[in-house]
Design a protein around this motif. Structure first.
Motif, PDB file in Angstrom:
ATOM      1  N   ASN A 100       1.332  -1.689   0.060  1.00  0.00           N
ATOM      2  CA  ASN A 100       0.081  -0.495   0.100  1.00  0.00           C
ATOM      3  C   ASN A 100       0.672   1.158   0.071  1.00  0.00           C
ATOM      4  O   ASN A 100       2.350   1.609   0.877  1.00  0.00           O
ATOM      5  CB  ASN A 100      -0.581  -0.307   1.111  1.00  0.00           C
ATOM      6  N   TYR A 101       0.575   2.127  -0.507  1.00  0.00           N
ATOM      7  CA  TYR A 101       1.859   3.458  -1.315  1.00  0.00           C
ATOM      8  C   TYR A 101       1.012   4.214  -1.232  1.00  0.00           C
ATOM      9  O   TYR A 101       0.627   4.201  -2.123  1.00  0.00           O
ATOM     10  CB  TYR A 101       2.525   2.683  -2.146  1.00  0.00           C
ATOM     11  N   ASN A 102       1.152   5.501  -0.441  1.00  0.00           N
ATOM     12  CA  ASN A 102       0.467   6.662  -1.281  1.00  0.00           C
ATOM     13  C   ASN A 102       1.683   7.688  -1.344  1.00  0.00           C
ATOM     14  O   ASN A 102       2.494   7.382  -1.081  1.00  0.00           O
ATOM     15  CB  ASN A 102      -0.220   7.357   0.130  1.00  0.00           C
ATOM     16  N   VAL A 103       1.459   8.431  -3.259  1.00  0.00           N
ATOM     17  CA  VAL A 103       2.433   8.707  -3.641  1.00  0.00           C
ATOM     18  C   VAL A 103       2.531  10.086  -3.501  1.00  0.00           C
ATOM     19  O   VAL A 103       1.724  10.407  -3.971  1.00  0.00           O
ATOM     20  CB  VAL A 103       2.833   8.725  -4.571  1.00  0.00           C
ATOM     21  N   ARG A 104       4.048  10.763  -3.101  1.00  0.00           N
ATOM     22  CA  ARG A 104       4.244  11.849  -2.216  1.00  0.00           C
ATOM     23  C   ARG A 104       4.675  12.299  -3.730  1.00  0.00           C
ATOM     24  O   ARG A 104       5.370  13.082  -4.530  1.00  0.00           O
ATOM     25  CB  ARG A 104       5.019  12.225  -1.675  1.00  0.00           C
ATOM     26  N   GLY A 105       4.305  14.008  -3.797  1.00  0.00           N
ATOM     27  CA  GLY A 105       4.083  14.683  -4.661  1.00  0.00           C
ATOM     28  C   GLY A 105       6.125  15.366  -4.614  1.00  0.00           C
ATOM     29  O   GLY A 105       6.149  16.083  -4.264  1.00  0.00           O
ATOM     30  N   MET A 106       6.121  15.530  -5.952  1.00  0.00           N
ATOM     31  CA  MET A 106       7.871  15.784  -5.483  1.00  0.00           C
ATOM     32  C   MET A 106       7.394  17.174  -6.382  1.00  0.00           C
ATOM     33  O   MET A 106       9.265  17.992  -6.848  1.00  0.00           O
ATOM     34  CB  MET A 106       8.520  14.861  -6.296  1.00  0.00           C
ATOM     35  N   LEU A 141      -0.359  12.560  -4.307  1.00  0.00           N
ATOM     36  CA  LEU A 141      -0.410  12.429  -5.382  1.00  0.00           C
ATOM     37  C   LEU A 141      -1.850  11.052  -6.206  1.00  0.00           C
ATOM     38  O   LEU A 141      -2.665  11.506  -6.285  1.00  0.00           O
ATOM     39  CB  LEU A 141       0.505  12.046  -6.261  1.00  0.00           C
ATOM     40  N   LYS A 142      -1.514  10.403  -5.378  1.00  0.00           N
ATOM     41  CA  LYS A 142      -2.208   8.966  -5.594  1.00  0.00           C
ATOM     42  C   LYS A 142      -1.575   7.550  -4.683  1.00  0.00           C
ATOM     43  O   LYS A 142      -1.185   8.136  -3.991  1.00  0.00           O
ATOM     44  CB  LYS A 142      -1.352   8.500  -7.128  1.00  0.00           C
ATOM     45  N   LYS A 143      -3.265   7.665  -4.589  1.00  0.00           N
ATOM     46  CA  LYS A 143      -2.861   5.935  -3.176  1.00  0.00           C
ATOM     47  C   LYS A 143      -2.999   5.049  -3.981  1.00  0.00           C
ATOM     48  O   LYS A 143      -4.043   4.579  -5.226  1.00  0.00           O
ATOM     49  CB  LYS A 143      -4.163   5.460  -2.780  1.00  0.00           C
ATOM     50  N   PHE A 144      -1.606   4.573  -4.392  1.00  0.00           N
ATOM     51  CA  PHE A 144      -2.293   2.926  -4.756  1.00  0.00           C
ATOM     52  C   PHE A 144      -2.271   1.617  -3.558  1.00  0.00           C
ATOM     53  O   PHE A 144      -1.338   1.364  -3.127  1.00  0.00           O
ATOM     54  CB  PHE A 144      -0.426   2.488  -5.132  1.00  0.00           C
ATOM     55  N   ASN A 145      -2.131   0.527  -4.443  1.00  0.00           N
ATOM     56  CA  ASN A 145      -2.580  -1.066  -3.675  1.00  0.00           C
ATOM     57  C   ASN A 145      -2.416  -1.893  -4.364  1.00  0.00           C
ATOM     58  O   ASN A 145      -2.330  -2.008  -6.118  1.00  0.00           O
ATOM     59  CB  ASN A 145      -3.803  -0.966  -3.198  1.00  0.00           C
ATOM     60  N   GLN A 167       0.386  18.005 -14.057  1.00  0.00           N
ATOM     61  CA  GLN A 167       1.484  17.405 -14.451  1.00  0.00           C
ATOM     62  C   GLN A 167       1.849  16.052 -13.985  1.00  0.00           C
ATOM     63  O   GLN A 167       1.947  13.818 -14.470  1.00  0.00           O
ATOM     64  CB  GLN A 167       2.304  17.610 -15.314  1.00  0.00           C
ATOM     65  N   GLU A 168       2.173  16.004 -13.039  1.00  0.00           N
ATOM     66  CA  GLU A 168       2.770  15.029 -12.490  1.00  0.00           C
ATOM     67  C   GLU A 168       2.344  13.860 -12.063  1.00  0.00           C
ATOM     68  O   GLU A 168       2.585  12.855 -11.520  1.00  0.00           O
ATOM     69  CB  GLU A 168       3.405  15.646 -10.750  1.00  0.00           C
ATOM     70  N   GLN A 169       1.007  14.053 -11.439  1.00  0.00           N
ATOM     71  CA  GLN A 169      -0.365  13.202 -11.827  1.00  0.00           C
ATOM     72  C   GLN A 169       0.036  11.900 -12.378  1.00  0.00           C
ATOM     73  O   GLN A 169      -0.858  10.964 -12.517  1.00  0.00           O
ATOM     74  CB  GLN A 169      -1.454  13.588 -11.364  1.00  0.00           C
ATOM     75  N   THR A 170      -0.691  12.906 -14.526  1.00  0.00           N
ATOM     76  CA  THR A 170      -0.719  12.255 -15.252  1.00  0.00           C
ATOM     77  C   THR A 170       0.710  11.504 -15.516  1.00  0.00           C
ATOM     78  O   THR A 170       0.260  10.210 -15.765  1.00  0.00           O
ATOM     79  CB  THR A 170      -0.887  13.344 -15.871  1.00  0.00           C
ATOM     80  N   HIS A 171       1.960  11.536 -15.016  1.00  0.00           N
ATOM     81  CA  HIS A 171       3.458  10.431 -15.245  1.00  0.00           C
ATOM     82  C   HIS A 171       3.002   9.738 -13.878  1.00  0.00           C
ATOM     83  O   HIS A 171       3.859   8.918 -13.782  1.00  0.00           O
ATOM     84  CB  HIS A 171       4.118  11.589 -15.838  1.00  0.00           C
TER      85      HIS A 171
END
Length: 602
Positions: free
Chosen positions: A201-207, A281-285, A213-217
């Motif tokens: 489970n991973y919440n991606v932090r904005g860099m 930015l996004k929540k991944f599982n 644009q970063e969310q799209t990538h």
């Protein structure tokens, strides 16, 4: 809007469970102070803190999960080299902090990249292996407490569950690699399945500066078929029930976290959810199965926490270069073998990034100059024969559109003008535009490079800040985007004069559409990489100069008119295949229309 405090549901449950166990442990040990003191003394000898010296003592082995929780406090063991700084938590025996030492993250307060670049931190990542015991219940290693033994840049995490021993051995290597070896003993007496689930489970932090644009990538990337096949998913779910994944990555705009199992992940599935605001930015599982050998898990894994630098990605020889989204097929080839080498060559001259882009634009224009010359010559020829086209339209004012079009094409053919030749420059520009659309936001060498008022050529410039939010434009205006829009509009005005107006009711006025296009382009460029806007500003400014030079110094309309008159005396040029097919289609359509009209009269 969805808020995010850095903790997901599973982590909250784990925290609550852990708190309940600690409270129970306090009551359990009230009448056993002597034994408790003994255990604490043993623990003090073996416990290692982040700054503790190397300790070669063996970790204490406990007999069950409750003992594990009670006898070990939560610690963070630090491993560090030139590229990475890691913290490995004794809770779950998992990597809890990952910092890339040679890079910085975007700081909204200062508007530059000066914050520590942390891929894992503040509980935004949680992973572990889930097993099913013989009673049908599940347990996950991320909920267990491990005892650490550190030896230089390697640490062994060990715990026991009902007599089964689980070891995680982490070794920090060069090139952003972390060896992650998993060993178990006695697990076969506890579990019933021949598999374990790796759950991440991973919440991606904005860099980066540009959130959208970063969310799209930011997306799932993975490879299979012995590293030969690659796929990605940037939407909602990913499912690979049949493929054996060689590695699984959560990729951002310039950085990626990759987990590589030695024997692959089977029956993989994952989901992702957009986070509208905040630092994430996004929540991944992700859930992928690993096979057990004789009901024991003994497998080597590798973690990669790396920048998306093309030469380095290729050096791994594991298809990691596909993580860099340079475009499919010809688009990707154009970036890999033309734009990137050209950028690297010009950069080696010691020029600022903005001037490198300027020279790249000029080189592209020089290469395309023969095609551009033909286009403008065709434009001049169409301007010369415009009176004849207008006369044909006036003559056939009441006639059907098919007949009018046929006679118009006859005039072009007689004058030796091939209309389709004007489409070629536009078609060539499409792959170049899309290649650069992929190049500028993903070229890590441009990240953080400033030019004039743009502080980062991979993000938008926002010198003009708005006190309100406009859909698509957001809360700023990019100077580069505005400048680019203005020169595109000027170029459009200069080239639209030769465009033929619609001769039939209901047909759209292409001139109006061409004038609207530059304005809509502003909405696209305003949140895109400023390097892209700068490139197209220079490109269209050069186009304007080329038109002026061709018009006033190269092409002579009197000579062109004389050439057209000479072409007429020679008779029409032989039709090309495309022109012939178009004429035949129009004639066939005209005959069908006559038949239909005859049927209606009857």
């Amino acid at each position: 809007m969805q808020q995010n405090n850095g903790l997901d549901k599973n982590q909250l449950i784990s925290f609550a469970l852990f708190s309940m166990i600690l409270i129970g442990a306090m009551f359990y040990f009230q009448n056993k102070q002597a034994k408790d003191q003994q255990l604490k003394d043993a623990q003090n000898k073996t416990a290692v803190t982040q700054k503790a010296p190397v300790n070669n003592a063996k970790p204490a082995i406990v007999t069950n999960l409750n003992d594990s929780v009670k006898t070990a406090s939560i610690q963070q063991i630090e491993l560090k080299n030139k590229e990475l700084t890691l913290a490995i938590s004794t809770l779950g025996g998992q990597i809890s902090t990952v910092q890339l030492n040679e890079y910085k993250a975007y700081n909204k307060k200062t508007d530059v990249n000066d914050k520590p670049l942390l891929i894992f931190d503040k509980n935004n990542s949680s992973y572990g292996f889930q097993f099913k015991d013989k009673s049908g219940k599940f347990f996950n290693t991320k909920d267990l407490v491990f005892s650490p033994v550190q030896n230089g840049n390697s640490v062994t995490m060990q715990t026991t569950v009902n007599g089964a021993t689980i070891q995680f051995i982490y070794t920090l290597l060069d090139k952003y690699i972390v060896d992650f070896n998993v060993k178990t003993q006695g697990l076969s007496q506890l579990v019933s399945d021949q598999k374990a689930d790796f759950i991440w489970n991973y919440n991606v932090r904005g860099m980066e500066k540009g959130r959208s644009q970063e969310q799209t990538h930011t997306e799932f990337n993975y490879t299979f078929n012995d590293y030969k096949s690659f796929d990605y998913d940037g939407r909602t779910t990913m499912e690979e029930p049949k493929e054996n994944l060689n590695w699984l990555a959560v990729k951002q705009q310039f950085f990626s976290a990759v987990i590589e199992p030695q024997k692959g992940f089977k029956n993989s599935k994952g989901s992702q959810e957009m986070i509208e605001e905040g630092e994430f930015l996004k929540k991944f599982n992700f859930n992928g199965q690993v096979d057990l050998a004789n009901n024991e898990l003994n497998e080597d894994f590798k973690w990669y926490f790396m920048p998306l630098d093309l030469p380095m990605l290729k050096s791994y020889d594991k298809n990691f270069d596909e993580l860099l989204p340079l475009g499919w097929s010809f688009i990707g080839t154009l970036n890999r073998w033309f734009f990137i080498p050209m950028y690297n060559l010009i950069t080696s001259w010691g020029l600022a990034a903005g001037w490198v882009i300027f020279l790249m634009t000029i080189i592209v224009k020089i290469i395309l100059s023969p095609v551009m010359f033909k286009q403008h010559k065709l434009s001049a020829m169409m301007k010369v024969i415009r009176p004849e086209i207008d006369a044909v339209n006036e003559k056939n004012k009441g006639a059907d559109a098919m007949k009018k079009q046929q006679e118009t094409m006859a005039v072009y053919r007689k004058a030796g003008v091939n209309q389709m030749a004007g489409c070629l420059p536009g078609l060539i520009q499409v792959p170049i535009f899309y290649a650069l659309f992929r190049f500028f936001p993903n070229m890590i060498d441009l990240r953080g490079k400033s030019f004039w008022f743009a502080k980062d050529l991979t993000a938008y410039d926002d010198v003009i800040k708005l006190p309100f939010h406009i859909p698509f434009l957001q809360d700023h205006l990019s100077i580069f985007a505005i400048a680019c829009t203005v020169v595109i509009l000027i170029y459009t005005i200069m080239t639209a004069g030769n465009m033929q107006q619609p001769t039939q009711e209901g047909m759209p006025n292409m001139k109006v559409l061409m004038y609207i296009f530059p304005v809509t382009f502003l909405f696209f460029l305003n949140t895109s990489a400023s390097g892209l806007s700068w490139y197209y500003f220079v490109s269209n400014a050069i186009n304007i100069l080329i038109i002026l030079v061709i018009k006033y110094w190269i092409l002579d309309e009197k000579k062109i008119h004389a050439q057209i008159q000479q072409n007429k005396t020679k008779g029409p040029k032989p039709e090309g295949k495309f022109q012939k097919r178009m004429r035949e289609m129009m004639e066939k359509a005209q005959e069908q229309q006559k038949v239909q009209n005859t049927g209606k009269k009857k």
